[in-house]
Design a protein around this motif. Sequence first.
Motif, PDB file in Angstrom:
ATOM      1  N   THR A   1       7.262-108.219 -72.517  1.00  0.00           N
ATOM      2  CA  THR A   1       7.583-108.308 -71.286  1.00  0.00           C
ATOM      3  C   THR A   1       7.910-109.707 -70.926  1.00  0.00           C
ATOM      4  OG1 THR A   1       6.028-106.563 -70.474  1.00  0.00           O
ATOM      5  CG2 THR A   1       6.842-107.849 -68.854  1.00  0.00           C
ATOM      6  N   TRP A   2       7.300-110.745 -71.434  1.00  0.00           N
ATOM      7  CA  TRP A   2       7.647-112.039 -71.296  1.00  0.00           C
ATOM      8  C   TRP A   2       8.883-112.552 -71.926  1.00  0.00           C
ATOM      9  CZ3 TRP A   2       7.424-115.994 -75.276  1.00  0.00           C
ATOM     10  CH2 TRP A   2       7.777-117.212 -74.867  1.00  0.00           C
ATOM     11  N   GLN A   3       9.091-111.731 -72.948  1.00  0.00           N
ATOM     12  CA  GLN A   3      10.800-112.132 -73.707  1.00  0.00           C
ATOM     13  C   GLN A   3      11.784-111.552 -72.731  1.00  0.00           C
ATOM     14  OE1 GLN A   3      11.784-113.579 -76.110  1.00  0.00           O
ATOM     15  NE2 GLN A   3       9.864-114.573 -76.925  1.00  0.00           N
TER      16      GLN A   3
ATOM     17  N   HIS B   1      16.408-113.047 -76.705  1.00  0.00           N
ATOM     18  CA  HIS B   1      15.183-112.336 -76.282  1.00  0.00           C
ATOM     19  C   HIS B   1      15.011-110.943 -76.133  1.00  0.00           C
ATOM     20  CE1 HIS B   1      14.175-116.582 -74.864  1.00  0.00           C
ATOM     21  NE2 HIS B   1      15.532-116.740 -74.372  1.00  0.00           N
TER      22      HIS B   1
ATOM     23  N   GLY C   1       2.539-107.739 -73.444  1.00  0.00           N
ATOM     24  CA  GLY C   1       2.776-108.940 -72.595  1.00  0.00           C
ATOM     25  C   GLY C   1       3.823-109.714 -72.979  1.00  0.00           C
TER      26      GLY C   1
ATOM     27  N   GLU D   1      11.466-111.195 -69.258  1.00  0.00           N
ATOM     28  CA  GLU D   1      11.595-112.404 -68.457  1.00  0.00           C
ATOM     29  C   GLU D   1      12.333-113.417 -68.672  1.00  0.00           C
ATOM     30  OE1 GLU D   1       7.629-112.970 -67.418  1.00  0.00           O
ATOM     31  OE2 GLU D   1       7.609-110.877 -66.113  1.00  0.00           O
ATOM     32  N   ARG D   2      12.200-113.882 -70.021  1.00  0.00           N
ATOM     33  CA  ARG D   2      12.793-115.078 -70.691  1.00  0.00           C
ATOM     34  C   ARG D   2      14.455-114.655 -70.671  1.00  0.00           C
ATOM     35  NH1 ARG D   2      11.854-120.268 -71.034  1.00  0.00           N
ATOM     36  NH2 ARG D   2      12.829-120.199 -73.222  1.00  0.00           N
TER      37      ARG D   2
END
Length: 256
Positions: free
Chosen positions: A34-36, A223, A31, A38-39
């Motif tokens: 994946t967040w990175q 990121h 998670g 998206e960032r």
Amino acid sequence: MTDALEAERPPAGRTWPLLLAAGCAFLILIGLGTWQLERRAWKLNLIRQVDSRVEAPPHALPPPSGWAGLTRARDEYDHVTATGTFDHGKETLIYTVLSDAAGPQKGPGFLVVTPLHLAGGGTVLVNRGFVPEAARAPAQRAAGQVAGQVTVTGLLRFPEEASYFVPANDPARNAWYRRDPVEIAAARGLTGAAPFLIDADGTPNPGGLPQGGETRLAFSNRHLEYALTWYGLAAALVGVTVAYLLLRRRAHRAAS
């Protein structure tokens, strides 16, 4: 003999808490990775937007009636012009340390934020640029205290967001660390002031100070590196868990 081997054999039920913990940790790591990503996509889009706005020809600042409709997402870094008169008696000095400077001055000093009373009504705070600590007093940069009507060209900026690394402003002590136009306007008794600022461009001021054009336009974008780190940790966790299970299986067979 069989009873002794059974006593030494690791209980099979103890594997499940380990697998549950490893599974939860794996999902968290995936998670975060994946967040990175998206960032990263958001940051790349921001960089494209900023580049297009900065390079666009400047346009007139909207009148006060349109200020409420301006948003950070759509209007931050817009290239604008504004005409009015500076109110040097109500300037605010915001402490900063300028390292990667566009001009000759750098190091510890201040951003000079001055109200510009617009010719068409309303007031906007202008970050006129950087002055070193030695030029903190207006008398040390008197030539730059321009009088009369001026036209300012620069980038529209919204309030600087708070962070753990920048102290809160202290209006009572006249100690400023963040560009917050609403807070500054309240402390200076300015009514009808814009909820944003203009960062003046590098057009030289008389006497060379303040030193404009110091808006930071280079955005850190690591990121992808962070995402690969989280995914790598997730892969390492899988490897360690599999290795542990294999060793446990061998130990179980040996005990049999």
